[in-house]
Design an enzyme around this catalytic site. Structure first.
Site: not given
Ligand code: OSB
Ligand code: MG
Length: 370
Positions: A135, A161, A163, A188, A213, A238, A262, A290
């Site tokens: 990520s 991934k 952000k 994400d 995400e 998420d 998570k 994570g």
């Protein structure tokens, strides 16, 4: 199992890099470890609350408060035959899932150690290689993002991934996609968009992302369903999923097609297992997210990730990516994009570096019965 002792400690750990998301920047973590002792056996888990209430309302300090002032008195000196019984004793605590989860997860580790079993066996998983991705936080430039993605691909990670946030989406995604036409690429948003931004999100469809995400609000499922209907790309939820009920409702209305699991966010392993099964019944894969964990949390994540409906690479990348020195003795390193489940002994299969922990610990509390 009677809980003879409950211990909390806080360990400051500095990430090798500032991790920037749409909700803020994190670099100095305060790792909270909860441990439960029964009959001389110790189980432990990491609380994943962050430094500030950006991802969720919980923080390191609210978790410390809830664990020491409410959870400790409710469990110390008492016996629990199952995680369900333990959770029942904590049902008076509304929310604060990360605090409750840390104690519930420590209970599972304790139980596994008592039975001399690796945690994955207790959870219903198996000893299999766990595919992981990476990520990448928001960077200053597209070039930097492509460089980091290239390094990740070079290390063998099977999924990258990125952000994103409004104004930082199309360009970095295009940059990485052009450099790596074949990799599994995801984004994400950590709730940074609203339905008004649907056109910008639709423009991501052309990049063949594995999923987007949590594009919309942290407490929304309805708008996600409306957005999902307008997108080709799957939505992965998420922040919006806090319980098995949330998962059932979200999947039932088509708010997404994938769930980022998570354990801290959903109140523990028991809920995580239920969500795993609900998603499976809907034909929706899950994967393990994570929270910038130390080796204690990372090990727990790997055990959980061995369950069958964890069908996409998780965020449990190598410990050495985050820390110069981790608090566990066992290295948790991905090789060719795959982590092995740690099994240095029963339970989570890792051990604390006691000497290092003693050196860096900044806060400690012990609750023991009479
Ligand atoms: O949204 O998945 C997230 C880190 C902190 C809070 C929220 C998230 C993340 C990550 C990093 O994406 C995952 C990791 O490398 O631990
Ligand atoms: Mg996320």
């Amino acid at each position: 199992m009677k809980i003879d002792r409950f211990e909390l400690f806080e360990l400051p750990l500095r990430l090798k890099f500032p991790f920037r998301t749409s909700f803020g920047v994190e670099q100095d973590r305060r790792i909270l470890i909860a441990s439960l002792t029964s009959d001389g056996v110790v189980g432990m888990a990491e609380c994943v609350a962050g430094e500030f209430p950006g991802y969720a309302y919980e923080t390191t300090d609210t978790a410390w408060h809830v664990m020491s002032d409410f959870i400790a008195p409710a469990i110390v000196g008492k016996s629990f035959a199952s995680a369900g019984e333990l959770l029942h004793a904590l049902r008076f605590i509304r929310g604060h899932n990360m605090a409750v989860a840390a104690v519930e997860m420590a209970y599972w580790d304790l139980k596994a150690r008592m039975l001399n079993l690796p945690l994955f066996e207790l959870l219903g998983g198996s000893d299999r290689p766990v595919p992981v991705g990476i990520s990448l936080g928001i960077q200053d430039s597209v070039e930097q993002t492509v460089e980091l993605a290239a390094a990740s691909v070079g290390q063998g990670y099977g999924r990258v991934k990125l952000k994103i946030e409004p104004g930082w989406d199309h360009q970095p995604v295009r940059g990485v996609r052009e450099a790596f036409p074949e990799i599994s690429l995801t984004v994400d948003a950590n709730s940074a968009y609203t339905l008004i931004d649907a056109p910008a999100l639709r423009r991501l469809d052309e990049f063949g992302l594995t999923y987007i995400e949590q594009p919309l609000a942290h407490d929304d499922i309805l708008d996600h369903a409306e957005l999902q209907a307008q997108l080709e790309t799957a939505i992965c939820l998420d922040e919006s999923i806090h319980s098995p009920e949330d998962a059932r409702k979200a999947l039932a209305i088509g708010a997404g097609r994938i769930i980022n699991m998570k354990v801290g966010r959903v109140r523990g392993f028991r809920a995580a297992l239920a969500i795993h099964d609900i998603a499976q019944a809907f034909g929706a894969p899950v994967w393990c997210g994570g929270m910038l964990e130390s080796g204690i949390g990372r090990a727990a994540n790997l055990h959980l990730s061995s369950l069958p409906n964890f069908r996409l690479p998780g965020d449990t990348s190598s410990g050495s990516r985050y820390w110069d020195k981790d608090i566990v003795n066992e290295p948790l390193e991905a090789v060719n994009g795959v982590q092995r489940i740690p099994q240095n002994g029963p339970g989570i299969g890792v051990s604390l570096d006691e000497e290092y922990v003693r050196r860096i610990v900044t806060r400690q509390a012990v609750f023991s019965g009479t």
